[in-house]
Design a protein around this motif. Structure first.
Motif, PDB file in Angstrom:
ATOM      1  N   ILE A 216      14.658 -13.586  -9.615  1.00  0.00           N
ATOM      2  CA  ILE A 216      13.502 -12.854  -9.108  1.00  0.00           C
ATOM      3  C   ILE A 216      12.276 -13.408  -9.820  1.00  0.00           C
ATOM      4  CG2 ILE A 216      12.392 -10.597  -8.972  1.00  0.00           C
ATOM      5  CD1 ILE A 216      15.162  -9.335  -8.901  1.00  0.00           C
TER       6      ILE A 216
ATOM      7  N   PRO B 189      10.071  -1.113  -9.050  1.00  0.00           N
ATOM      8  CA  PRO B 189       8.641  -1.486  -9.026  1.00  0.00           C
ATOM      9  C   PRO B 189       7.790  -0.775 -10.063  1.00  0.00           C
ATOM     10  CG  PRO B 189       9.181  -0.077  -7.166  1.00  0.00           C
ATOM     11  CD  PRO B 189      10.484  -0.423  -7.822  1.00  0.00           C
TER      12      PRO B 189
ATOM     13  N   LEU C  43       8.144 -13.631 -10.402  1.00  0.00           N
ATOM     14  CA  LEU C  43       6.870 -12.927 -10.316  1.00  0.00           C
ATOM     15  C   LEU C  43       5.793 -13.808 -10.937  1.00  0.00           C
ATOM     16  CD1 LEU C  43       8.037  -9.362 -11.435  1.00  0.00           C
ATOM     17  CD2 LEU C  43       7.587 -10.121  -9.113  1.00  0.00           C
TER      18      LEU C  43
ATOM     19  N   ALA D 204      18.622  -5.025  -8.556  1.00  0.00           N
ATOM     20  CA  ALA D 204      17.231  -4.796  -8.163  1.00  0.00           C
ATOM     21  C   ALA D 204      16.406  -4.421  -9.383  1.00  0.00           C
ATOM     22  CB  ALA D 204      17.137  -3.698  -7.103  1.00  0.00           C
ATOM     23  N   VAL D 205      15.137  -4.823  -9.351  1.00  0.00           N
ATOM     24  CA  VAL D 205      14.170  -4.442 -10.378  1.00  0.00           C
ATOM     25  C   VAL D 205      13.264  -3.378  -9.788  1.00  0.00           C
ATOM     26  CG1 VAL D 205      12.265  -5.224 -11.819  1.00  0.00           C
ATOM     27  CG2 VAL D 205      14.251  -6.692 -11.482  1.00  0.00           C
TER      28      VAL D 205
ATOM     29  N   SER E 184       8.388  -0.957 -13.177  1.00  0.00           N
ATOM     30  CA  SER E 184       8.420  -1.753 -14.401  1.00  0.00           C
ATOM     31  C   SER E 184       7.005  -2.243 -14.711  1.00  0.00           C
ATOM     32  CB  SER E 184       9.367  -2.941 -14.230  1.00  0.00           C
ATOM     33  OG  SER E 184      10.673  -2.510 -13.918  1.00  0.00           O
TER      34      SER E 184
ATOM     35  N   TYR F 249      15.726  -1.613 -14.171  1.00  0.00           N
ATOM     36  CA  TYR F 249      16.520  -2.342 -13.185  1.00  0.00           C
ATOM     37  C   TYR F 249      17.804  -1.594 -12.867  1.00  0.00           C
ATOM     38  CZ  TYR F 249      18.705  -3.859 -17.573  1.00  0.00           C
ATOM     39  OH  TYR F 249      19.299  -3.880 -18.813  1.00  0.00           O
TER      40      TYR F 249
ATOM     41  N   LEU G 295      12.148  -7.527  -4.760  1.00  0.00           N
ATOM     42  CA  LEU G 295      12.697  -7.486  -6.114  1.00  0.00           C
ATOM     43  C   LEU G 295      14.185  -7.178  -6.101  1.00  0.00           C
ATOM     44  CD1 LEU G 295       9.833  -5.544  -7.931  1.00  0.00           C
ATOM     45  CD2 LEU G 295      10.088  -8.003  -7.606  1.00  0.00           C
ATOM     46  N   GLN G 296      14.900  -7.636  -5.077  1.00  0.00           N
ATOM     47  CA  GLN G 296      16.328  -7.384  -4.966  1.00  0.00           C
ATOM     48  C   GLN G 296      17.056  -8.689  -4.690  1.00  0.00           C
ATOM     49  OE1 GLN G 296      17.511  -4.018  -2.552  1.00  0.00           O
ATOM     50  NE2 GLN G 296      15.411  -3.242  -2.496  1.00  0.00           N
TER      51      GLN G 296
END
Length: 399
Positions: free
Chosen positions: A11, A131, A13, A128-129, A133, A35, A1-2
């Motif tokens: 990114i 984790p 998903l 980056a998001v 979230s 993020y 997620l980066q």
């Protein structure tokens, strides 16, 4: 997620959800996004775009660095929820969400170049998001109108309601041919791909064991050998394929398919109860969906053909996205690589909608009546409050 760089790739998903998720009140899917990013020194065009299935949901402007960020001192979060990060909460429109989805988070980190003679920094910016979230589908009810071959072709519904296929039975002929076993294994592989879990509790049965399959959704696989089983459900079948014969043919065999017309065709023209028959040269494969006779809310999906070789053609069709997009209704015919879908039989409902949701869904169809009832309710509430206040004032005066 980066990601890193000024214009990184999104990114991505993948989200697979049941096909029967129903938004009765028009609510969206709550997304709580957390993020981090390399903050620009000045306000520029840096932004985060949130997309679902390549459709923009919302875009956020990324704020520049503050004076506190230049103190050279920070605290590394270990077990706490602290730390410098941004968060955004939004609702993804429910009509944008299908069975198979992809959530795309696209960071556009604009260059921090402030003058024509100044070069761009060599160190790439990063984003980056976190984790933790979340995206929450728990507020939706399960409700769908069946049969719908589009649900089956895109997500294996209704069999994939349980990831381990614990409420699914695959019915094969007494002496299955290699093509029929291949079809069963291929379909179980598709369902494992859709659910992300192996089919550990699926039941394999023969037609004579049909009475033992109560409480199961049935996947019936077979070429001409499955005809005795389908003959038991002749009144419920939307399509009956007859055996090929040379009767009335000059160049080749004639394939006969009889349709039980109970509702309407795809073009919307209403037809009286009756039947129709088509004659065509060559082989034919069909995908059918209908309610299991004697079991309310239980479904049957049948993969059948005039010969065993056509089952392989049916499996190949499910591998092609352009062909899958043409599947709908309760009958799909595969003839010469072409797909014809239609709705012939009666529909039925699976799932459950709360009583208040049913009441509200019917009320919003009559906005004028709803407004009048709302005004009357407000008036009655005002009269009740006025009466109560008058009695309270009278008691205080001793009247």
């Amino acid at each position: 997620l980066q990601v890193q760089g000024s214009a990184p790739d999104a990114i991505r998903l993948n989200l697979r959800v049941p096909a029967d998720l129903f938004s009765w009140n028009g609510a969206g899917v709550p997304l709580n996004l957390k993020y981090r990013y390399t903050a620009p020194t000045v306000q520029n065009n840096s932004a985060l775009a949130v997309q679902i299935n390549d459709q923009l949901v919302k875009s956020y402007r990324l704020a520049p660095a503050s004076a506190d960020d230049a103190q050279g001192r920070l605290q590394l979060p270990v077990l706490s929820n602290g730390g410098n990060r941004s968060s955004s909460a939004l609702d993804i429109p429910a009509f944008r969400v299908g069975s198979s989805n992809q959530l795309q988070l696209r960071f556009n980190l604009d260059s921090q170049k402030t003058g024509l003679c100044q070069s761009v920094a060599s160190n790439p910016v990063q984003a980056a998001v976190d984790p933790d979230s979340t995206i929450d589908f728990s507020g939706f009810v399960h409700y769908a109108q069946m049969p719908n071959l589009a649900y089956f072709a895109n997500s294996g519904f209704p069999f994939t309601r349980y990831a381990d296929l614990s409420q699914t039975a695959v019915v094969l002929p007494e002496h299955p041919a290699p093509q029929e076993i291949e079809s069963m294994l291929t379909m179980l592989g598709h369902m494992g791909q859709w659910t992300g879990y192996p089919a550990l509790r699926v039941q394999i049965a023969r037609p004579r064991e049909l009475a033992l399959l109560s409480g199961k959704d049935l996947l019936v696989i077979g070429g001409s050998g499955s005809a005795p089983l389908l003959a038991r459900w002749r009144d419920a079948l939307p399509l009956s394929i007859g055996a090929a014969s040379n009767e009335g043919a000059s160049d080749g065999p004639i394939t006969r398919a009889s349709f039980s017309v109970k509702e309407q065709w795809r073009n919307g023209a209403h037809l009286p109860d009756g039947s129709a028959r088509i004659d065509r040269d060559g082989a034919l494969a069909a995908l059918m969906g209908f309610e299991l006779p004697g079991s309310k809310g239980r479904s049957v999906v049948a993969l059948t053909a005039t010969d065993q070789q056509q089952l392989s053609q049916l499996l190949d069709m499910l591998e092609k996205p352009d062909r899958v997009a043409q599947l709908q209704g309760d009958v799909a015919l595969l003839r010469g690589g072409e797909v014809d879908s239609m709705r012939v039989g009666d529909g039925y409902l699976v799932g459950y909608v709360p009583w208040y949701a049913q009441l509200w869904s019917r009320a919003i169809q009559h906005p004028v009546l709803l407004g009048v009832l709302g005004a009357l309710a407000g008036l009655l509430l005002a009269i009740g409050a006025f009466t109560a206040l008058q009695e309270l004032a009278a008691r205080r005066r001793g009247v």
